[in-house]
Design a protein around this motif. Structure first.
Motif, short mmCIF file in Angstrom:
data_model
loop_
_atom_site.label_atom_id
_atom_site.label_comp_id
_atom_site.label_asym_id
_atom_site.label_seq_id
_atom_site.Cartn_x
_atom_site.Cartn_y
_atom_site.Cartn_z
N THR A 125 0.85 -1.19 0.00
CA THR A 125 0.00 0.00 0.00
C THR A 125 0.88 1.24 0.00
OG1 THR A 125 -1.74 1.19 1.21
CG2 THR A 125 -0.12 0.00 2.51
N PRO A 126 0.48 2.30 -0.67
CA PRO A 126 1.28 3.54 -0.66
C PRO A 126 1.04 4.34 0.62
CG PRO A 126 -0.62 3.82 -2.08
CD PRO A 126 -0.65 2.39 -1.61
N ASP A 127 1.45 3.78 1.72
CA ASP A 127 1.26 4.42 3.01
C ASP A 127 2.32 3.90 3.96
OD1 ASP A 127 0.25 5.95 5.01
OD2 ASP A 127 -1.52 4.72 5.40
N CYS A 128 2.61 4.65 4.99
CA CYS A 128 3.60 4.24 5.99
C CYS A 128 2.89 3.56 7.14
CB CYS A 128 4.41 5.45 6.46
SG CYS A 128 5.51 6.13 5.23
N ASP A 129 2.38 2.37 6.86
CA ASP A 129 1.68 1.60 7.86
C ASP A 129 1.62 0.15 7.39
OD1 ASP A 129 0.36 0.93 10.12
OD2 ASP A 129 -1.49 2.02 9.69
N SER A 130 1.36 -0.75 8.31
CA SER A 130 1.22 -2.17 7.99
C SER A 130 0.12 -2.73 8.88
CB SER A 130 2.54 -2.93 8.22
OG SER A 130 3.55 -2.45 7.36
N TRP A 131 -0.66 -3.66 8.32
CA TRP A 131 -1.76 -4.24 9.08
C TRP A 131 -2.19 -5.54 8.43
CZ3 TRP A 131 -2.22 -0.01 5.90
CH2 TRP A 131 -3.08 -0.14 4.81
N GLY A 171 3.34 -1.26 4.06
CA GLY A 171 3.59 0.05 3.45
C GLY A 171 4.82 0.00 2.56
N SER A 172 4.66 0.40 1.31
CA SER A 172 5.78 0.31 0.37
C SER A 172 6.99 1.16 0.78
CB SER A 172 5.30 0.71 -1.03
OG SER A 172 4.86 2.06 -1.05
N PRO A 173 6.82 2.35 1.41
CA PRO A 173 8.03 3.08 1.82
C PRO A 173 8.91 2.29 2.78
CG PRO A 173 6.13 4.54 1.85
CD PRO A 173 5.61 3.16 1.64
N PHE A 174 8.31 1.40 3.57
CA PHE A 174 9.12 0.58 4.48
C PHE A 174 10.08 -0.32 3.71
CE2 PHE A 174 5.51 0.65 7.87
CZ PHE A 174 5.82 1.97 8.13
N GLN A 277 11.46 1.43 15.01
CA GLN A 277 10.35 2.37 15.16
C GLN A 277 10.79 3.80 14.84
OE1 GLN A 277 7.16 1.81 15.56
NE2 GLN A 277 7.53 -0.39 15.60
N GLU A 278 12.04 4.12 15.09
CA GLU A 278 12.54 5.44 14.70
C GLU A 278 12.52 5.59 13.19
OE1 GLU A 278 16.39 5.79 16.37
OE2 GLU A 278 15.72 5.66 18.46
N GLN A 279 12.82 4.52 12.49
CA GLN A 279 12.79 4.59 11.02
C GLN A 279 11.36 4.73 10.51
OE1 GLN A 279 15.69 4.87 9.55
NE2 GLN A 279 16.61 4.62 11.57
N VAL A 280 10.39 4.20 11.25
CA VAL A 280 8.99 4.35 10.84
C VAL A 280 8.60 5.83 10.82
CG1 VAL A 280 6.60 3.86 11.49
CG2 VAL A 280 8.33 2.06 11.63
N GLY A 281 8.93 6.55 11.89
CA GLY A 281 8.62 7.98 11.92
C GLY A 281 9.36 8.77 10.86
N LEU A 282 10.62 8.41 10.63
CA LEU A 282 11.39 9.11 9.60
C LEU A 282 10.83 8.84 8.22
CD1 LEU A 282 13.88 10.95 9.40
CD2 LEU A 282 15.24 8.90 8.96
N ALA A 283 10.45 7.58 7.96
CA ALA A 283 9.88 7.25 6.66
C ALA A 283 8.55 7.97 6.45
CB ALA A 283 9.69 5.74 6.54
N TYR A 284 7.76 8.08 7.50
CA TYR A 284 6.48 8.79 7.36
C TYR A 284 6.71 10.26 7.01
CZ TYR A 284 1.83 10.54 8.44
OH TYR A 284 0.60 11.14 8.36
N ALA A 285 7.67 10.89 7.68
CA ALA A 285 7.95 12.30 7.39
C ALA A 285 8.43 12.48 5.96
CB ALA A 285 8.99 12.84 8.38
N GLY A 286 9.33 11.60 5.50
CA GLY A 286 9.81 11.71 4.13
C GLY A 286 8.73 11.43 3.11
N TRP A 287 7.87 10.46 3.38
CA TRP A 287 6.79 10.13 2.45
C TRP A 287 5.79 11.28 2.34
CZ3 TRP A 287 5.99 6.88 -1.31
CH2 TRP A 287 4.69 6.55 -1.72
#
Length: 686
Positions: A125-131, A171-174, A277-287
């Protein structure tokens, strides 16, 4: 390990108890529906045995029997709709096992370590999340026929892949930003959720909740007749009533499932998960930055970047270069990225990029002449240059409608083309002119309030144009000052590079946060129709010059007309009359219906001042490119940028704001002189 096992057990027990509470709501509803039938059976049995005889009992038997039949019919209708309604599914890009065997193997190994069933499939998914997402409903298609029990440990039923297991959405950015170990650590608590999901009570409760939710969505559309509308209203009302009864229990059930999954995942890569988890926040900001600053201007121009996930890596790498706090993150790039788990990451990135364009902007599903992919190397010419020249052309068209001369009196021959001097001269405020005063509520309420004697009308503006490009009025102004329907200006279509907009309920960026050399792409003249649009737009233009307010109103009206024309061409119908509602808001479509795109708009409507500032900035950039040798560029964090001798010039915005707000061109002229820009020279437009 005893504490972890105890936490898992407590969370699972809490989730199961709440699931039973949800199922009890269903059982009680069924009992209430069967109650008239039970009473009717008792009355009929009493009559047949000679115990309940007489005229009164006969009337009661008939009345209760008819009522029971009606209730049973209504119950059957509700049950049929709940069972057949299609639950909403998140738009994703399916990842076949043949295209990502290493990714599937990693997920199955992770499920084995967690002692839970492996997910049935993987999607991006084009989002910074996984479920985890349940797609076992018959309307979602049959489950995969191929079984993979031979690839996992056959010991224990929890380690076997079940056909009813949920789908793992990543999430594809991950995949592009994280390393393999980090991705495994981030997915551990998500994959651990397949354990509670396999419990029969929890699975049944979830199916019941999803069915009710889908039934509410299915009955929310308008029926074809009074009878259909009444039936839909009744079924929808019952479904909403049941949902309200299950709401608290369903929320607590999901909390229990999440708690159990989190406790179970602590045994797998716990230390690495904290770092990940730090990379999750950074990836969200960049995305978020990439979508709003880089991708959105391209979508508005009818181009969609085909390597968005690669752009995330570039944006975050640039951030690590600029920000001292992110310096440590760049050292990770030497490790194996998670996208190596895909056989063809480029094709997967392209598919996700197209899906992102559809979700966040509303573009078509297929490429074409007006909706084509663009690589990052072509972005400056295909997007930045075209966007600036399109804005500049629109600015001069509006000046033509306002009757502004193309060349001043006594100007040299050959300078009657579209020049920057024309814009500067028109917006320059003379000492006799004053900025538009702010709205005074007391003066608005007093009918005898006298106008300001010091304020003089704009000789170049059509009377009333400063107040016509506003939403919520439902009226059209004559000639080129007429505004289109506000709702028609909110549905974007990238087929016209001069008319594409993206509405949005909440801003992700503020005007002051926009880069000084990155004017927004054309077509953001959508307006929120909230009943106060006219007052809000007037307040936004308060403090600007009368000429600036008139020009901003004209630009907003021109953008709205272009959008309405584009919508009409795309649908093959005539433009709607002002005051009517078009687009998804009028169709009552389901949540994930393609007609409701964009589902997740990125930005709110731009104000008149922002539109005027963006167009003037675009005109300045065009003049700099044509007369001073500047070039368009791409900044991974700020989007379109102006390059002078290969370096950014981020100091343009304050000078443009000074011209717009006070009518003082001196700071901007000094900036132009410093760069060697000749504003009297015509520029090339599209």
């Amino acid at each position: 390990m005893t504490g972890i096992g105890g936490g898992v057990e407590l969370g699972a027990q809490a989730a199961r108890s709440r699931a039973l509470a949800v199922l009890r709501v269903r059982s009680r509803a069924l009992a209430v529906a069967l109650l008239p039938a039970a009473v009717a059976v008792i009355l009929l049995a009493g009559g047949s045995t000679g115990h309940l005889v007489g005229g009164g009992w006969d009337a009661a038997r008939w009345a209760v029997s008819v009522l029971a039949l009606l209730v049973l019919a209504a119950t059957a209708a509700v049950a049929l709709v709940v069972a057949r309604a299609r639950p909403a599914v998140t738009p994703t890009v399916a990842v076949a096992e043949e295209s990502a065997p290493d990714l599937y193997r990693m997920v199955r190994d992770l499920a084995d370590r967690l002692d839970v069933p492996a997910p049935s499939a993987i999607a991006l998914t084009p989002d910074c999340d996984s479920w985890l997402e349940d797609r076992t409903h018959p309307a979602h298609g049959p489950p995969p026929a191929r079984d993979h029990d031979d690839l996992s440990d056959p010991v224990g039923p929890a380690r076997r892949r079940s056909a009813a297991a949920p789908v793992l959405v990543i999430g594809s950015p991950f995949l592009w930003w994280m390393r393999v170990g980090e991705l495994r650590a981030v997915l551990a608590p998500v994959v651990a959720g397949t354990g509670p999901a396999a419990h029969p009570d929890i699975a049944a409760a979830r199916r019941f909740i999803r069915g009710l939710d889908a039934a509410v969505a299915a009955t929310s559309t308008d029926g074809r007749g009074p009878l259909a509308r009444a039936a839909r209203g009744g079924i929808g009302g019952v479904s909403r009533l049941l949902l309200r009864g299950c709401r608290v229990h369903a929320a607590e059930m999901e909390r229990g499932v999440a708690a159990a999954a989190a406790e179970r995942a602590q045994a797998v890569d716990y230390g690495l998960r904290i770092v990940a988890q730090e990379q999750v926040g950074l990836a969200y900001a960049g995305w978020d930055r990439l979508l709003t600053r880089v991708a959105l201007p391209a979508w508005r121009m009818g181009r969609w970047p085909s390597r968005l996930d690669v752009g995330v890596v570039a944006a975050l790498t640039e951030l690590s270069r600029r920000d001292r706090l992110a310096e440590g993150f760049a050292s990770r790039l030497g490790e194996r990225p998670a996208c190596d788990l895909l056989e063809e990451p480029g094709l997967m990135d392209e598919a996700v990029s197209l899906l992102a364009a559809r979700l966040f902007h509303g573009g078509p599903a297929e490429t074409g002449p007006d909706w084509a992919p663009v690589g990052w190397e072509e972005y400056p010419e295909e997007v930045v240059d075209r966007a600036w020249r399109t804005d500049a052309a629109r600015l001069h068209r509006v000046l033509d409608t306002l009757g502004v001369r193309r060349a001043a009196e006594g100007a040299a021959p050959g300078t009657d083309g579209p020049t920057l001097s024309r814009v500067l001269d028109h917006l320059t405020t003379t000492p006799a002119e004053a900025p538009v005063p702010a709205r005074d509520p007391a003066a608005d309420a007093d009918p005898d309030a006298t106008p300001d004697p010091d304020a003089t009308p704009d000789p170049d503006a059509t009377p009333g144009t400063a107040h016509h490009a506003t939403p919520g009025t439902g009226t059209a102004t004559p000639d080129d000052q007429a505004t289109s329907d506000p709702q028609a200006a909110t549905a974007s279509d990238p087929s016209d590079p001069q008319a594409a907009t993206t509405p949005g309920p909440q801003p992700l960026t503020t005007p002051d946060d926009q880069p000084a050399d990155a004017p927004a792409a054309p077509g953001s003249a959508d307006h929120s129709d909230d009943g106060n649009g006219t007052e809000d737009d007037d307040d936004d233009l308060a403090g600007t010059t009368p000429r600036g307010a008139a020009l901003a109103a004209g630009l907003s009206a021109q953008l709205a007309r272009e959008e309405a024309r584009t919508q009409a061409l795309a649908s093959g119908t005539a433009p709607p009359p002002p005051g009517t509602t078009t687009g998804p808001a009028a169709t009552g479509t389901a949540l994930w219906d393609d007609r409701a795109l964009p589902l997740l708009p990125l930005q709110p409507p731009r104000t008149g001042r922002e539109i005027l500032t963006a167009h003037i900035t675009a005109m300045v950039c065009c003049a700099a490119m044509d007369t001073a040798g500047a070039t368009p560029g791409l900044d991974w964090l700020d989007g379109p940028t102006l390059l002078v001798d290969g370096a950014r010039r981020p100091d343009l915005a304050p000078h443009v704001r000074s011209l717009v707000e006070t009518g003082d061109p001196a700071p901007l002229r000094a900036w132009l002189s410093d760069l060697g820009v000749r504003p009297e020279k015509p520029v090339r437009l599209v």
